[in-house]
Write an enzyme that holds these catalytic residues in place. Structure first.
Site, PDB file in Angstrom:
ATOM      1  N   ASP A 113     -20.540 -13.149-108.891  1.00  0.00           N
ATOM      2  CA  ASP A 113     -19.965 -13.022-110.228  1.00  0.00           C
ATOM      3  C   ASP A 113     -21.010 -12.548-111.239  1.00  0.00           C
ATOM      4  O   ASP A 113     -20.770 -12.580-112.440  1.00  0.00           O
ATOM      5  CB  ASP A 113     -19.384 -14.365-110.690  1.00  0.00           C
ATOM      6  CG  ASP A 113     -18.033 -14.657-110.046  1.00  0.00           C
ATOM      7  OD1 ASP A 113     -17.531 -13.780-109.333  1.00  0.00           O
ATOM      8  OD2 ASP A 113     -17.501 -15.760-110.250  1.00  0.00           O
ATOM      9  N   ASP A 126      -1.441  29.749-131.472  1.00  0.00           N
ATOM     10  CA  ASP A 126      -2.030  29.507-130.158  1.00  0.00           C
ATOM     11  C   ASP A 126      -1.514  28.237-129.505  1.00  0.00           C
ATOM     12  O   ASP A 126      -1.617  28.068-128.289  1.00  0.00           O
ATOM     13  CB  ASP A 126      -3.557  29.413-130.265  1.00  0.00           C
ATOM     14  CG  ASP A 126      -4.179  30.764-130.572  1.00  0.00           C
ATOM     15  OD1 ASP A 126      -3.485  31.765-130.359  1.00  0.00           O
ATOM     16  OD2 ASP A 126      -5.330  30.795-131.025  1.00  0.00           O
ATOM     17  N   GLY A 175      -4.939  24.375-117.254  1.00  0.00           N
ATOM     18  CA  GLY A 175      -3.822  24.635-116.350  1.00  0.00           C
ATOM     19  C   GLY A 175      -3.240  26.020-116.553  1.00  0.00           C
ATOM     20  O   GLY A 175      -2.879  26.705-115.595  1.00  0.00           O
ATOM     21  N   LEU A 176      -3.163  26.462-117.805  1.00  0.00           N
ATOM     22  CA  LEU A 176      -2.661  27.808-118.079  1.00  0.00           C
ATOM     23  C   LEU A 176      -3.599  28.853-117.495  1.00  0.00           C
ATOM     24  O   LEU A 176      -3.166  29.851-116.917  1.00  0.00           O
ATOM     25  CB  LEU A 176      -2.525  28.011-119.588  1.00  0.00           C
ATOM     26  CG  LEU A 176      -2.028  29.398-120.038  1.00  0.00           C
ATOM     27  CD1 LEU A 176      -0.663  29.683-119.460  1.00  0.00           C
ATOM     28  CD2 LEU A 176      -2.031  29.489-121.558  1.00  0.00           C
TER      29      LEU A 176
END
Length: 516
Positions: free
Chosen positions: A36, A282, A417-418
């Site tokens: 711990d 944009d 991603g684009l």
């Protein structure tokens, strides 16, 4: 008891460590076995603190259980005091040591140390980390605040004074948030009396009463202490958490009302580029992007508001692991017409994300892993977090600069991603063909298979549908930002028609059907 590979929160004594490590001249003596003792890992490696946390362990072993573990604790407490000479001590047990019932508070009281000793009773098997931090901070405030020190009535022209409550060690961007909000308060003409627990000493907690009101930045940690300060000193507390441009403006107005100042100049001079960016040409392709939000309650409620009102996203799901704030999260979910997910089981969260198929996930470190497996863009907005979410640069979440940071953090995964989709248009190229790994994930990455959603309203004729090879291949040619919608519409069309397998013809028929 459930065995799991991941937990959103540690046991409550980790919350106590966060308070002790945030403060100055405080030492925490923890009755704990080997195993711990991981404070050093949490604070020096993950948060990258320059100093070791002020925590001493008894570190008893199995063979010690047959002897006097109480004496072991007393010796450890006395040695810690003599070595570190703190102005106040905290004592308690870890989840394992709690079973021994040695009563650290009573044992330490018998030592008659010349400093305040705050005994913590944290039920490890009923509560978790954030509750432990809140309870520890409350106990420290209650025992160390001098109730005879009170703010005198303000004279005409005298500046208002406040306490900032909530920033703690191992908090998600707490240090940067504190810097941002402190500057905002000074700009409003409000003096800061005490900031706690981060950077506060026991002597500072004694001065908490010498303020007009309290600014609560993180309710999970500070709401209980703020309630006690209100009952004891009559200090009101802010309720708005300044995450996002809109919430920051609401926060400024709330502080201005409590302080009795004019906020017009501060509001008109706000340097927030995010709202303009979000409205720019944009960003129009981001409109109505489906987003799922999960994390601690404070950041989830704030993120959902930003997503819906400032970014133009559609909130399709949200939830929290903070059960103590389930009501607040359910109220927020009702604003967006979704059902809140209140769970600390990451498998429940993964199932909900797979079902909803959002185009962006906003969550913790675990949601980042889940989203990566499902091939969904993700941004981290909440603890628990990885070491990379304690950046060396200035990167707040609160205030107007925080709104700018959030815009960049959320939009960049979608922009990437684009870009990947545009690269995918050159699928005939040896490097950029459709089966190649995304360039930003490395060549060895194998893209996860697309998640199959749980049917929303299966017809009696067919409970589930499957995709044929040609149809699945054709679906991958659809741009990523509409692919999820195309998949859902096609599956709905196939179920309505009772088609168990989606063929290329089914895909085109569904497209024609929903284009009418």
């Amino acid at each position: 008891m459930q065995l799991t590979l991941w937990t959103y929160e540690g046991p409550p004594h980790v919350g106590a460590m966060r308070i002790a490590t945030a403060m100055k001249d405080v030492h925490y003596v923890l009755h704990a076995p080997q195993g711990d003792t991981y404070a050093d890992l949490l604070f020096t490696m993950i948060e990258r603190n320059a100093t070791r946390p002020p925590v001493t362990y008894t570190t008893f072993q199995a063979r010690d259980l047959g002897g006097d573990t109480a004496q072991l604790f007393k010796s450890a407490a006395l040695e810690a005091f003599e070595r570190f000479r703190p102005k106040a001590m905290m004592v308690g047990s870890s989840c394992t040591a709690e079973l021994i019932q040695d009563d650290p508070g009573g044992l330490c009281k018998a030592l008659d140390l010349p400093v305040p000793v705050v005994a913590l009773e944290l039920p490890s098997y009923q509560r978790k980390e954030n509750w432990g931090a809140a309870e520890t901070f409350y106990q420290m405030v209650r025992q160390l605040a001098d109730t005879t020190v009170r703010r005198a009535p303000r004279e005409a022209g005298q500046r208002a004074r406040c306490n900032i409550l909530g920033p703690a060690a191992l908090g998600f961007r707490h240090r940067d948030d504190l810097r941002e909000i402190s500057g905002l308060l000074r700009e409003l003409g409000v003096d800061i009396n005490v900031t706690a627990p981060l950077g506060a000493a026991p002597a500072d907690l004694a001065r908490l009463g010498d303020a007009d009101f309290n600014v609560v930045l993180y309710p999970e940690i500070a709401s209980v202490a703020a309630g006690w300060l209100k009952r004891t000193f009559g200090q009101p507390a802010t309720r708005t958490v300044p995450i996002g441009s809109g919430a920051t403006r609401d926060f400024i107005r709330e502080v201005a009302e409590l302080a009795g100042v004019d906020a017009t100049a501060v509001l008109s001079n706000a340097e927030a580029r995010a709202p303009w960016y979000a409205k720019s040409v944009d960003s129009t392709y981001l409109t109505s992007k489906r987003v799922f939000v999960f994390g601690d309650a404070t950041h989830v409620v704030a993120a959902a508001r930003i997503a819906a009102q400032e970014m133009g996203f559609t909130v399709v799901g949200l939830g929290t692991y903070s059960r103590e704030f389930a009501r607040e999260v359910r109220d927020a979910a009702a604003l967006y017409g979704v059902e809140a997910l209140i769970s600390d089981d990451y498998l429940d969260v993964e199932a909900r994300i797979a079902e909803l198929q959002p185009e962006l996930v906003l969550g913790s470190q675990m949601e980042r892993h889940i989203a990566k497996r499902l091939g969904i863009p993700c941004a981290v907005i909440s603890a628990p977090v990885h070491v990379q979410d304690f950046p060396a640069r200035y990167s707040p979440q609160m205030g107007f600069e925080g709104a700018n940071v959030l815009f960049d953090t959320w939009v960049h995964p979608l922009m990437m991603g684009l870009e990947e989709h545009l690269i995918g248009m050159f699928r005939g190229d040896a490097e950029f063909h459709e089966d190649a790994a995304p360039s930003h994930l490395g060549g060895s990455h194998q893209p996860a298979p697309a998640a199959v959603p749980v049917p929303e309203a299966a017809s009696p004729a067919v409970a589930t549908t499957t995709w044929g090879t040609e149809a699945e291949k054709e679906l991958r040619k659809i741009p990523f930002f509409v692919r999820g919608k195309a998949r859902r519409n096609t599956e709905l069309y196939a179920r309505d028609k009772g088609l168990p397998v989606i063929t290329l013809e089914t895909l085109y028929d569904a497209k024609a059907h929903f284009s009418r």
